[in-house]
Write an enzyme that holds these catalytic residues in place. Structure first.
Site, mmCIF file in Angstrom:
data_model
loop_
_atom_site.group_PDB
_atom_site.id
_atom_site.type_symbol
_atom_site.label_atom_id
_atom_site.label_comp_id
_atom_site.label_asym_id
_atom_site.label_seq_id
_atom_site.Cartn_x
_atom_site.Cartn_y
_atom_site.Cartn_z
ATOM 1 N N ARG A 175 0.852 -1.202 0.000
ATOM 2 C CA ARG A 175 0.000 0.000 0.000
ATOM 3 C C ARG A 175 0.885 1.249 0.000
ATOM 4 N NH1 ARG A 175 -1.764 2.057 4.608
ATOM 5 N NH2 ARG A 175 -2.372 0.107 5.567
ATOM 6 N N TYR A 223 -14.768 18.031 -15.687
ATOM 7 C CA TYR A 223 -15.202 16.638 -15.825
ATOM 8 C C TYR A 223 -16.331 16.376 -14.829
ATOM 9 C CZ TYR A 223 -15.326 11.625 -15.186
ATOM 10 O OH TYR A 223 -15.766 10.328 -15.053
ATOM 11 N N ASP A 270 -5.790 19.334 -14.701
ATOM 12 C CA ASP A 270 -6.238 18.045 -15.237
ATOM 13 C C ASP A 270 -5.902 18.063 -16.726
ATOM 14 O OD1 ASP A 270 -7.592 15.871 -16.296
ATOM 15 O OD2 ASP A 270 -9.420 16.172 -15.110
ATOM 16 N N LYS A 290 -7.294 6.712 -19.526
ATOM 17 C CA LYS A 290 -7.494 7.238 -20.870
ATOM 18 C C LYS A 290 -6.244 7.009 -21.742
ATOM 19 C CE LYS A 290 -11.309 8.362 -18.838
ATOM 20 N NZ LYS A 290 -11.581 9.668 -18.260
HETATM 21 C C1 LIG Z 1 -12.149 10.233 -17.080
HETATM 22 C C2 LIG Z 1 -11.722 11.532 -16.585
HETATM 23 C C3 LIG Z 1 -11.517 11.741 -15.199
HETATM 24 C C4 LIG Z 1 -11.798 10.676 -14.166
HETATM 25 O O1 LIG Z 1 -10.960 9.584 -14.286
HETATM 26 P P1 LIG Z 1 -11.365 8.081 -13.860
HETATM 27 O O2 LIG Z 1 -10.155 7.308 -14.207
HETATM 28 O O3 LIG Z 1 -12.591 7.717 -14.663
HETATM 29 O O4 LIG Z 1 -11.666 8.093 -12.400
HETATM 30 C C5 LIG Z 1 -11.070 12.990 -14.806
HETATM 31 N N1 LIG Z 1 -10.856 13.986 -15.691
HETATM 32 C C6 LIG Z 1 -11.050 13.823 -17.012
HETATM 33 C C7 LIG Z 1 -10.786 14.964 -17.946
HETATM 34 C C8 LIG Z 1 -11.500 12.590 -17.503
HETATM 35 O O5 LIG Z 1 -11.709 12.436 -18.819
#
Ligand SMILES: *Cc1c(COP(=O)(O)O)cnc(C)c1O
Length: 368
Positions: free
Chosen positions: A42, A94, A165, A190
């Site tokens: 962890r 998001y 982000d 992603k």
């Molecule tokens: C998908 C996404 C998230 C969240 O990520 P998860 O892996 O689904 O928890 C945050 N910001 C953006 C821009 C995203 O496309």
């Protein structure tokens, strides 16, 4: 080292007497007590360490922290804020993170959601207790572009931490730390993962300061950490990330141009198009315009659904960044309350051959 070389070498830390070329997966939850060894998975694990190392190198940061989802990564930032903090976030944030702030953190953090494509609105929104500026660029799903350098400068003048982000850009097309951000966040589900087969998140920091120590503490104690399998897959995927991004961007530029001149299409949201509001800023702060676009056809939600049904190579599913093309009518997922046109279609352009993708779109649109 250049990006392509970092992607292949920085995360492949081999410390094994058999001398394998590729770092093995260390599944052990615990490690024999010994001076300098890891203690418990962890807290630390060799595969997670490798993932954090390569991403810190790609983003030109000091350190990184991997989490079990993008939301868990953002959650760690929010948990690290003092109670009663105020933060500023983008109106086109998001939707899952917007919900996290408005539900789980509504007792602890006050948030103002503003249009960060207008940097002059930032100074007006700053309060005495503002601790954090959250930027998302390009934004999901409207592909809004925020000026990271300008916004960070204003935030810094007020001692406010800046997180970007950067999921839509990937570490290949945008490095927010060099533009003034303190932290970068990615949903590694992603582009970093890139094959639609895992969920993960990452934070990268410019400095190992007190805020970062607090975030690392949340990672270790709240424990939303990724498994050795997932971190192994991510370091494996990162080796091809620079080449995948080039292919995503090349295909997307062609699809955006095609849609932009099509008589059935009302509007295309893609920062690579010269008519996009954020084109000049994107051109100056990104090394590529990415693989995401949204568009609106002349018609209603049912017409948008019909177009999606007409397509063969674009799977009707949420998420993005995989090698296969995905498409969805966005308000099915996040509702219309958030100001997204009901018929807005979001597309994650994959790396199939461009002629197949264009042919598919052409036949799908020809049915109108
Ligand atoms: C998908 C996404 C998230 C969240 O990520 P998860 O892996 O689904 O928890 C945050 N910001 C953006 C821009 C995203 O496309």
């Amino acid at each position: 080292m250049k990006t392509e070389t970092i992607a292949i070498h920085a995360g492949n830390i081999v410390d094994d007497p058999l001398n394998p070329v590729i770092q093995p997966i260390t599944l052990s939850s615990t490690f024999g007590h010994q001076e300098g060894s890891m203690v418990y998975s962890r807290l630390e694990n060799p595969n997670r360490k490798s993932l954090e190392t390569v991403l810190a190198a790609l983003e030109k940061g000091r350190d990184a922290a991997a989490f079990s989802s993008g939301n868990a990564a953002a959650n760690a930032v929010f948990q690290a804020l003092p109670a009663g903090s105020h933060m500023i976030a983008p109106d086109d944030m998001y939707h899952g993170l917007k919900s996290l702030l408005l539900t789980v953190f509504n007792q602890k953090i006050e948030v103002d959601f503003i249009d960060l494509t207008k940097p002059e609105l930032l100074s007006v929104a700053i309060r005495k207790n503002t601790q954090l500026l959250w930027i998302e660029t390009p934004s999901n799903p409207l592909l809004k572009i925020s000026d990271i350098q300008k916004l960070s400068k204003t935030a810094k003048e007020h001692g406010i931490s800046v997180v970007c982000d950067s999921t839509f850009a990937s570490p290949v097309f945008q490095q927010p730390l060099g533009l003034g951000a303190d932290l970068v966040m990615h949903s590694s589900t992603k582009y970093i993962g890139g094959h639609s087969d895992l969920v993960g998140g990452i934070l990268i920091t410019k400095e190992k300061d007190d805020f970062w120590k607090q975030i690392k503490n949340v990672q270790a104690l709240a424990g939303a950490v990724p498994s050795p399998f997932d971190t192994y897959f991510l370091t494996r995927s990162i080796k091809t990330l620079p080449y995948r991004m080039k292919a995503h961007a090349a295909n997307t530029a062609k699809i955006a141009a095609f849609l932009n001149q099509h008589p059935v299409v009302e509007k295309v949201y893609y920062p690579g198009l010269e008519n996009h509001d954020g084109h000049l800023i994107a051109n100056s702060q990104m090394q590529g315009f990415g693989g995401m676009l949204s568009f609106v056809i002349k018609g209603n939600a049912a017409d948008a659904d019909k177009l999606i049904d007409n397509l063969h190579y674009f799977t009707n599913a949420t998420s993005l960044g995989g090698v296969e093309s995905l498409i969805e009518r966005r308000s099915r997922v996040q509702g219309v309350v958030t100001g997204i046109p009901e018929q807005l279609i979001r597309m994650s352009v994959g790396i199939e051959h461009i002629e197949d993708l264009l042919e598919d779109l052409e036949q799908g649109l020809a049915q109108f």
